[in-house]
Design a protein around this motif. Structure first.
Motif, PDB file in Angstrom:
ATOM      1  N   ASP A 263      -9.710  15.401 -19.943  1.00 37.96           N
ATOM      2  CA  ASP A 263      -8.446  15.640 -20.960  1.00 37.96           C
ATOM      3  C   ASP A 263      -7.350  17.535 -20.822  1.00 37.96           C
ATOM      4  O   ASP A 263      -6.901  16.994 -21.217  1.00 37.96           O
ATOM      5  CB  ASP A 263      -8.995  15.000 -23.209  1.00 37.96           C
ATOM      6  N   GLN A 264      -9.119  17.723 -20.173  1.00 37.90           N
ATOM      7  CA  GLN A 264      -8.609  19.092 -20.171  1.00 37.90           C
ATOM      8  C   GLN A 264      -7.150  19.110 -19.105  1.00 37.90           C
ATOM      9  O   GLN A 264      -6.655  20.067 -18.849  1.00 37.90           O
ATOM     10  CB  GLN A 264      -9.526  20.654 -20.089  1.00 37.90           C
ATOM     11  N   LEU A 265      -8.233  18.400 -17.714  1.00 35.69           N
ATOM     12  CA  LEU A 265      -7.450  18.115 -16.773  1.00 35.69           C
ATOM     13  C   LEU A 265      -5.915  17.607 -16.916  1.00 35.69           C
ATOM     14  O   LEU A 265      -4.771  18.010 -16.268  1.00 35.69           O
ATOM     15  CB  LEU A 265      -8.200  17.049 -15.728  1.00 35.69           C
ATOM     16  N   ALA A 266      -5.829  16.750 -17.660  1.00 36.84           N
ATOM     17  CA  ALA A 266      -4.953  16.215 -17.333  1.00 36.84           C
ATOM     18  C   ALA A 266      -3.590  17.134 -18.669  1.00 36.84           C
ATOM     19  O   ALA A 266      -1.844  17.212 -18.482  1.00 36.84           O
ATOM     20  CB  ALA A 266      -4.644  14.523 -18.892  1.00 36.84           C
ATOM     21  N   MET A 267      -4.202  18.123 -19.754  1.00 36.37           N
ATOM     22  CA  MET A 267      -3.218  19.077 -20.151  1.00 36.37           C
ATOM     23  C   MET A 267      -2.695  19.808 -18.832  1.00 36.37           C
ATOM     24  O   MET A 267      -1.326  20.401 -19.262  1.00 36.37           O
ATOM     25  CB  MET A 267      -3.992  19.723 -20.897  1.00 36.37           C
ATOM     26  N   ALA A 268      -3.640  20.568 -18.404  1.00 34.81           N
ATOM     27  CA  ALA A 268      -3.144  21.526 -16.947  1.00 34.81           C
ATOM     28  C   ALA A 268      -2.339  20.757 -15.887  1.00 34.81           C
ATOM     29  O   ALA A 268      -1.717  21.611 -15.808  1.00 34.81           O
ATOM     30  CB  ALA A 268      -4.768  21.850 -16.666  1.00 34.81           C
ATOM     31  N   LEU A 269      -2.597  19.624 -15.908  1.00 36.79           N
ATOM     32  CA  LEU A 269      -1.838  19.232 -15.318  1.00 36.79           C
ATOM     33  C   LEU A 269      -0.161  18.114 -14.846  1.00 36.79           C
ATOM     34  O   LEU A 269       0.778  18.922 -14.426  1.00 36.79           O
ATOM     35  CB  LEU A 269      -1.981  17.821 -14.221  1.00 36.79           C
ATOM     36  N   LYS A 270       0.016  18.722 -16.224  1.00 30.85           N
ATOM     37  CA  LYS A 270       1.008  18.683 -17.766  1.00 30.85           C
ATOM     38  C   LYS A 270       2.011  19.575 -16.580  1.00 30.85           C
ATOM     39  O   LYS A 270       3.169  19.327 -16.955  1.00 30.85           O
ATOM     40  CB  LYS A 270       1.197  18.329 -18.445  1.00 30.85           C
ATOM     41  N   GLY A 271       1.487  20.604 -17.126  1.00 29.37           N
ATOM     42  CA  GLY A 271       2.510  21.861 -16.376  1.00 29.37           C
ATOM     43  C   GLY A 271       2.388  22.297 -15.331  1.00 29.37           C
ATOM     44  O   GLY A 271       2.610  23.130 -14.992  1.00 29.37           O
ATOM     45  N   ALA A 272       1.669  21.593 -14.126  1.00 29.07           N
ATOM     46  CA  ALA A 272       1.904  21.725 -12.872  1.00 29.07           C
ATOM     47  C   ALA A 272       2.857  21.655 -12.286  1.00 29.07           C
ATOM     48  O   ALA A 272       3.650  20.225 -12.152  1.00 29.07           O
ATOM     49  CB  ALA A 272       0.217  21.325 -11.729  1.00 29.07           C
ATOM     50  N   SER A 273       3.353  22.113 -10.959  1.00 28.81           N
ATOM     51  CA  SER A 273       4.322  21.703  -9.976  1.00 28.81           C
ATOM     52  C   SER A 273       3.960  20.416  -9.195  1.00 28.81           C
ATOM     53  O   SER A 273       2.760  19.646  -9.380  1.00 28.81           O
ATOM     54  CB  SER A 273       4.545  23.012  -8.951  1.00 28.81           C
ATOM     55  N   ASP A 274       4.361  19.865  -9.288  1.00 27.26           N
ATOM     56  CA  ASP A 274       4.680  18.709  -8.597  1.00 27.26           C
ATOM     57  C   ASP A 274       3.261  18.174  -7.246  1.00 27.26           C
ATOM     58  O   ASP A 274       3.277  17.491  -7.079  1.00 27.26           O
ATOM     59  CB  ASP A 274       5.958  17.831  -8.178  1.00 27.26           C
ATOM     60  N   ALA A 275       3.733  19.237  -6.281  1.00 29.56           N
ATOM     61  CA  ALA A 275       3.415  19.425  -5.417  1.00 29.56           C
ATOM     62  C   ALA A 275       1.976  19.378  -6.346  1.00 29.56           C
ATOM     63  O   ALA A 275       0.760  18.868  -4.909  1.00 29.56           O
ATOM     64  CB  ALA A 275       3.635  20.730  -4.311  1.00 29.56           C
ATOM     65  N   LEU A 276       1.189  20.249  -6.500  1.00 29.71           N
ATOM     66  CA  LEU A 276      -0.407  20.265  -7.075  1.00 29.71           C
ATOM     67  C   LEU A 276      -0.421  19.375  -7.412  1.00 29.71           C
ATOM     68  O   LEU A 276      -1.448  18.848  -7.754  1.00 29.71           O
ATOM     69  CB  LEU A 276      -0.215  21.850  -7.715  1.00 29.71           C
ATOM     70  N   ARG A 277       0.019  18.677  -8.871  1.00 31.63           N
ATOM     71  CA  ARG A 277      -0.291  17.668  -9.851  1.00 31.63           C
ATOM     72  C   ARG A 277      -0.847  16.385  -8.677  1.00 31.63           C
ATOM     73  O   ARG A 277      -1.358  15.719  -8.446  1.00 31.63           O
ATOM     74  CB  ARG A 277       0.775  17.245 -10.723  1.00 31.63           C
ATOM     75  N   ASP A 278       0.000  16.211  -6.789  1.00 34.35           N
ATOM     76  CA  ASP A 278       0.142  15.042  -6.084  1.00 34.35           C
ATOM     77  C   ASP A 278      -1.425  15.885  -5.076  1.00 34.35           C
ATOM     78  O   ASP A 278      -1.679  14.497  -5.560  1.00 34.35           O
ATOM     79  CB  ASP A 278       0.748  15.179  -5.357  1.00 34.35           C
ATOM     80  N   MET A 279      -1.244  16.602  -5.229  1.00 32.93           N
ATOM     81  CA  MET A 279      -2.734  17.094  -4.474  1.00 32.93           C
ATOM     82  C   MET A 279      -4.498  16.347  -5.429  1.00 32.93           C
ATOM     83  O   MET A 279      -5.233  16.167  -4.635  1.00 32.93           O
ATOM     84  CB  MET A 279      -2.796  18.835  -4.136  1.00 32.93           C
ATOM     85  N   PHE A 280      -3.811  16.634  -6.519  1.00 35.20           N
ATOM     86  CA  PHE A 280      -4.883  15.928  -7.025  1.00 35.20           C
ATOM     87  C   PHE A 280      -5.140  15.015  -7.902  1.00 35.20           C
ATOM     88  O   PHE A 280      -5.875  14.707  -7.258  1.00 35.20           O
ATOM     89  CB  PHE A 280      -5.131  16.964  -9.037  1.00 35.20           C
ATOM     90  N   MET A 281      -3.925  14.587  -7.512  1.00 37.46           N
ATOM     91  CA  MET A 281      -3.325  12.790  -8.105  1.00 37.46           C
ATOM     92  C   MET A 281      -4.656  12.155  -6.625  1.00 37.46           C
ATOM     93  O   MET A 281      -5.108  11.276  -6.593  1.00 37.46           O
ATOM     94  CB  MET A 281      -2.248  12.082  -8.561  1.00 37.46           C
ATOM     95  N   SER A 282      -3.695  12.652  -4.935  1.00 41.41           N
ATOM     96  CA  SER A 282      -3.832  12.177  -4.281  1.00 41.41           C
ATOM     97  C   SER A 282      -5.930  12.522  -4.176  1.00 41.41           C
ATOM     98  O   SER A 282      -6.698  11.650  -2.823  1.00 41.41           O
ATOM     99  CB  SER A 282      -3.377  12.673  -2.767  1.00 41.41           C
ATOM    100  N   ASN A 283      -6.763  13.495  -4.525  1.00 39.81           N
ATOM    101  CA  ASN A 283      -7.679  13.144  -4.662  1.00 39.81           C
ATOM    102  C   ASN A 283      -8.476  12.514  -4.920  1.00 39.81           C
ATOM    103  O   ASN A 283      -9.847  12.272  -5.629  1.00 39.81           O
ATOM    104  CB  ASN A 283      -8.309  14.787  -4.683  1.00 39.81           C
TER     105      ASN A 283
END
Length: 340
Positions: A263-283
């Protein structure tokens, strides 16, 4: 260290020691004097009190008269690092003064082993890991057991186990060997630690700024830039912020993902840049990434304060992983990549 002889001459005392004698002589009936001191001054005077030894009545009388005279002149008796340094410089070579002041500014403690007990375990372990296991065994046998335990936990496991075995087999250490180890610690470790401490004001402020929310951080940085652009740029370069997690390689990202609450990760990625969000999702696995996107969509609008809090928590988790040796944060905020 505690004085072995009587103090029979007020001229032998520096400003802090004089203040300590006066406050001891005045006793508990004049505790209001302590209220005029700041925390650092209280700490310095308390340290001086604890190591004064015996002061003759003539010295006490002279100092009380000096104290009263100073008050009548609108002054007050108070020593400081700067005053002590000026006094030492009047009769000692500059390199000797620097060495003494570095030790005084180092961790508090009457003996070398007391001082080591006040050094952060990660800092001490980082130094000791380059020493011989037998030397480390001696050092850890002289500090308090709880601190020794934290230092051992921060050492590389194989090296720590070797140190434990040396401690188990250790016989009484000869005085000259102990003196040599103390001298080495004083010259190679404590003096460097004191010099490092004097250089770390910008690093300390970067840590403080890291704990601001986004709006407060921006406000302070902007104001500081107007007054001291160089300091503002140095602080910004030293700060490790959420976007710096983009420097993690796939293994590092996966290590971090396993340590962060979903739940913490979801909240953090909600405000992340597209590039950083994609990086986490791709892993993540395809299924895990889909669930994460669904969770983020289900949140709807979120408060900036909550996003900042989640991102700061993730940064702290990354730092904790580095402290445990699972990842190493190198060149925080600079051009260096994270190394594993």
């Amino acid at each position: 260290m505690a004085r072995k002889n009587l103090i029979d001459d007020a001229k032998k005392l520096n400003g802090v020691e004089k203040a300590a004698v006066v406050l001891l002589a005045l006793g508990e009936d004049h505790m209001q004097l302590w209220q005029a001191l700041d925390e650092e001054e209280i700490k310095e005077i308390s340290q001086a009190m604890s190591s004064l030894g015996t002061v003759t009545s003539n010295v006490v009388e002279d100092l009380l008269l000096e104290f009263v005279s100073s008050l009548n002149n609108g002054g007050m008796i108070m020593g400081s690092f700067e005053q002590t340094q000026r006094m030492l410089a009047s009769f000692l070579p500059a390199d000797k003064v620097d060495a003494l002041m570095e030790e005084i500014r180092g961790p508090a403690g009457r003996t070398m082993w007391d001082k080591l007990g006040n050094v952060n375990e990660a800092v001490l372990a980082n130094y000791l890991k380059n020493e011989y296991p037998q030397t480390v065994a001696v050092v850890l046998s002289k500090v308090k057991t709880d601190h020794a335990a934290r230092v051992l936990a921060a050492l590389p496991e194989d090296f720590a186990l070797e140190c434990v075995q040396r401690m188990l087999r250790m016989e009484p250490v000869q005085r000259e060997i102990l003196d040599k180890i103390e001298q080495t610690l004083r010259v190679e470790f404590m003096s460097n630690l004191a010099r490092t401490s004097k250089r770390d004001s910008h690093e300390l402020m970067a840590e403080i700024f890291n704990n601001f929310d986004r709006q407060t951080e921006s406000r302070f940085i902007t104001s500081l830039e107007e007054r001291n652009r160089e300091s503002a740029e140095r602080i910004r370069a030293l700060m490790f912020v959420f976007e710096d997690l983009s420097k993690l390689d796939p293994g590092g990202v996966q290590t971090l993902l396993r340590a962060v609450e979903k739940d913490q990760l979801a909240m953090a990625l909600k405000g992340a840049s597209d590039a950083l969000r994609d990086m986490f999702m791709s892993n993540m696995s395809e299924r895990a990434a889909k669930i994460m996107r669904d969770d983020m969509d289900a949140m709807g609008p979120v408060r900036l304060k909550d996003v900042d809090g989640a991102q700061m928590s993730m940064v702290q988790v990354a730092k904790d992983l580095a402290a445990k040796g699972e990842i190493m944060l190198a060149g925080q905020g600079g051009d260096d990549e994270l190394i594993y």
